[in-house]
Design a protein around this motif. Structure first.
Motif, PDB file in Angstrom:
ATOM      1  N   PHE A 103      65.168 -37.583   1.249  1.00  0.00           N
ATOM      2  CA  PHE A 103      64.991 -38.721   0.294  1.00  0.00           C
ATOM      3  C   PHE A 103      65.946 -38.660  -0.776  1.00  0.00           C
ATOM      4  N   GLY A 104      66.378 -37.534  -1.106  1.00  0.00           N
ATOM      5  CA  GLY A 104      67.408 -37.440  -2.177  1.00  0.00           C
ATOM      6  C   GLY A 104      68.553 -38.188  -1.585  1.00  0.00           C
ATOM      7  N   SER A 105      68.862 -37.794  -0.313  1.00  0.00           N
ATOM      8  CA  SER A 105      70.126 -38.426   0.196  1.00  0.00           C
ATOM      9  C   SER A 105      70.346 -40.011   0.241  1.00  0.00           C
ATOM     10  N   VAL A 106      69.250 -40.441   0.406  1.00  0.00           N
ATOM     11  CA  VAL A 106      68.767 -42.064   0.733  1.00  0.00           C
ATOM     12  C   VAL A 106      68.919 -42.559  -0.980  1.00  0.00           C
ATOM     13  N   ALA A 191      72.503 -40.821   6.066  1.00  0.00           N
ATOM     14  CA  ALA A 191      72.656 -41.149   4.311  1.00  0.00           C
ATOM     15  C   ALA A 191      74.022 -40.793   3.864  1.00  0.00           C
ATOM     16  N   ASN A 192      74.177 -39.604   4.299  1.00  0.00           N
ATOM     17  CA  ASN A 192      75.621 -39.180   3.604  1.00  0.00           C
ATOM     18  C   ASN A 192      76.647 -39.658   4.221  1.00  0.00           C
ATOM     19  N   TYR A 219      77.728 -37.472  -6.414  1.00  0.00           N
ATOM     20  CA  TYR A 219      78.393 -37.375  -4.825  1.00  0.00           C
ATOM     21  C   TYR A 219      78.656 -35.872  -4.670  1.00  0.00           C
ATOM     22  N   ILE A 220      79.496 -35.309  -5.427  1.00  0.00           N
ATOM     23  CA  ILE A 220      79.687 -33.823  -4.890  1.00  0.00           C
ATOM     24  C   ILE A 220      78.509 -32.935  -4.966  1.00  0.00           C
ATOM     25  N   GLN A 221      77.439 -33.138  -6.049  1.00  0.00           N
ATOM     26  CA  GLN A 221      76.236 -32.391  -5.926  1.00  0.00           C
ATOM     27  C   GLN A 221      75.550 -32.571  -4.546  1.00  0.00           C
TER      28      GLN A 221
END
Length: 329
Positions: A103-106, A191-192, A219-221
């Protein structure tokens, strides 16, 4: 190599990583709470914070069970009730971490390119989804392990007691694995990749809009934590799919002795990687010389001679200029 040697090495390595990870977890949580780094408008931190909380619970409550098993070579206490708890708890925490990461990636994609809409609808598409990602896996595995109509036969000398009986039901076990492991892992990868392509494509426009620095850290995180999940979960998923659909004994010993325990690397390393996206934490560490102090010393050693040379050159130039002025006069 003897199984005892594997268990001993595994125990030493896990306990060696657990101590610094635990300290880093406490530092990150304490700093965020003390400095109020997380508020209702900083949505980009919420998923990572809940993921860290989930991983913290895993390494402080579930990992000690695995450590005790690795040290003794058998599950203690030897009871079906404890094994059912361990299976449901272990699976639930791991899947909750995968769901939160997926979910965090999306969501990170939409936070970078459509942040206004995410903030507007955060009480529908942000907070409830995070809560579901954390609660659903724990509830699901607790229910299916304890209520599925089959008889659990546990092995007290095996990791998570050999698993629950529903896993050996072809249809149910396959659906469970595909939905709760393969699907979130696939979402993380796709997603990434999409975020990388879009981020690279719009990099120039974001620099012109002065949003590059803000979104670059976001993005980096995400990519840092996602890469950790790639490295750990992709081999596990590939091996498991081969065992599920082709050869049930494929790399069985490697999976039991090594692969299963490599999954702990993600939770143990997550607090260190989370520092990448929290500039306040990194600045605090630098001010207190807690991050790579040897860099500062080396920098001083390098800058010191350079500064001395520069100062000496300026003094020589001033002396020559003064001498020239005197002769001219």
């Amino acid at each position: 190599m003897d199984a005892y040697i594997y268990r001993l090495i595994r125990f030493i390595l896990l306990i060696s990583f657990l101590i610094p990870s635990f300290i880093c977890f406490l530092f990150v949580f304490f700093y965020l709470v003390k400095n109020r780094e997380i508020n209702s408008k900083q949505l980009q931190h919420h998923v990572i914070l809940v993921l860290l909380f989930c991983n913290f619970i895993l390494i402080t409550t579930e990992l000690p069970i695995s450590l005790l098993y690795s040290y003794q070579g058998y599950v203690k206490p030897e009871s079906n009730q404890f094994c059912s708890f361990w299976v449901a708890y272990n699976y639930g925490l791991y899947v909750a971490g995968l769901f939160l990461m997926a979910f965090g990636s999306v969501e990170r994609y939409f936070l970078i390119f459509y942040e206004r809409y995410v903030i507007k609808w955060r009480f529908i598409i942000h907070y409830p989804v995070i809560l579901i990602c954390f609660i659903y896996p724990l509830t699901f595995y607790n229910v299916i392990v304890n209520t599925y109509p089959c008889e659990n036969v546990y092995y007290y000398d095996a990791y998570v007691c050999g698993g629950a009986c529903y896993q050996y039901e072809t249809i149910v076990g396959t659906i469970d694995y595909l939905i709760h492991v393969v699907t979130p892992t696939t979402f993380i990868i796709l997603a990434n990749i999409i975020l990388l392509l879009r981020f690279t494509y719009q990099k120039r426009a974001m620099k012109l809009a002065n949003t590059w620095r803000k979104y670059r850290l976001m993005y980096i995180q995400l990519v840092s934590i996602s890469m950790l999940y790639f490295i750990i979960w992709i081999p596990f998923v590939i091996i498991s799919l081969i065992r599920l659909f082709y050869d049930p004994l494929f790399l069985q010993d490697v999976t039991m002795l090594i692969i299963n325990y490599c999954l702990y690397i993600g939770p143990l390393a997550s607090p260190f990687i989370s520092l990448v996206g929290l500039p306040g934490v990194r600045q605090h560490l630098r001010r207190n010389n807690l991050i790579t102090p040897w860099i500062s010393r080396n920098a001083q050693n390098l800058i010191g001679p350079a500064a001395t040379f520069k100062k000496r050159t300026e003094q020589q130039q001033m002396a020559l200029r003064k001498e020239y002025d005197e002769h001219t006069f």
